[in-house]
Design an enzyme around this catalytic site. Sequence first.
Site, PDB file in Angstrom:
ATOM      1  CG  HIS A 124      -1.639   1.268   1.458  1.00  0.00           C
ATOM      2  ND1 HIS A 124      -2.898   1.509   0.959  1.00  0.00           N
ATOM      3  CD2 HIS A 124      -1.275   2.389   2.137  1.00  0.00           C
ATOM      4  CE1 HIS A 124      -3.283   2.726   1.319  1.00  0.00           C
ATOM      5  NE2 HIS A 124      -2.324   3.280   2.036  1.00  0.00           N
ATOM      6  CD  GLU A 125       1.885   3.546   3.755  1.00  0.00           C
ATOM      7  OE1 GLU A 125       2.174   4.638   3.231  1.00  0.00           O
ATOM      8  OE2 GLU A 125       0.860   3.380   4.440  1.00  0.00           O
ATOM      9  CG  HIS A 128       0.311   6.184  -0.791  1.00  0.00           C
ATOM     10  ND1 HIS A 128      -0.862   6.782  -1.199  1.00  0.00           N
ATOM     11  CD2 HIS A 128       0.033   5.609   0.415  1.00  0.00           C
ATOM     12  CE1 HIS A 128      -1.809   6.584  -0.293  1.00  0.00           C
ATOM     13  NE2 HIS A 128      -1.290   5.864   0.695  1.00  0.00           N
ATOM     14  CD  GLU A 187      -4.576   6.381   2.479  1.00  0.00           C
ATOM     15  OE1 GLU A 187      -4.410   5.209   2.847  1.00  0.00           O
ATOM     16  OE2 GLU A 187      -3.644   7.198   2.420  1.00  0.00           O
TER      17      GLU A 187
END
Length: 265
Positions: A124-125, A128, A187
């Site tokens: 997920h990070e 980004h 997100e």
Amino acid sequence: MKTTLIALFTLIAIAGCKTSPTGRTQIALYSDSEMNSMGVQSFKQLKEQKLINSDTNVNRYVQCVADNVISVLPKKYANQQWEVILFEDDSANAFALPGGKIGIHTGLLKIATNQNQLATVLGHEIGHVIAEHSNERASQGNLLQYGMQATNAVLQTQNVKYQVEIMSALGMGAQYGVVLPFSRTHETEADNVGLDLMAKAGFNPKESVTLWQNMSKAGNGATPEFLSTHPAPTSRISELRARMPAVMKLKNAATQSGLKPNCKF
């Protein structure tokens, strides 16, 4: 004056238009080198300010999970020299910065209880970064600031009554109508990119649902979704479950090709 300002912002927007990994049009006014430089500098400051964990086994574990996710990144990112640091911090958090920097808080390991759940967060990070969300947010912030300044200048020029009240209302509208919804979009997009990454690396995407259930139980995400930069855990879990059939195919393909992460501590 208003026509000139509109034309100016239109040209800026067109010049900085990009497409995110999910096909969404985004504004990115900064170059990769500028974003990488900012990411590296920010990470350097964090390492000077925060306590770094020195437990060899735990560090080997988080590096193992990160390496597996990094191995399936697009070439542009996979070829970077990534730095992974475990910070002594009780908060359940992690982050990735442009320039190949990953920070993990020790508190996250109490919530992400196995390699698959940790891979969910790191995917997920890193998502980004791949989606250039930092660039987009910085660009968006600048455009909003310039827009507010331009609007204020027009109000003053036209001697409009209640200038302060109008500018205050515009500021709140920008926050709740533009900035926060964009954050929730980021997100969700990072969730989707990260889910693909962890599955392609051979991690079990089903554990992403368990991770957010753990987060919910721990009290994270308690802020109402309308006023939050993150989707509510229930919304997040529903999105993840909807994508599960597709990403499980990616995971099975990875397993068949020999990708079987085995990170432990």
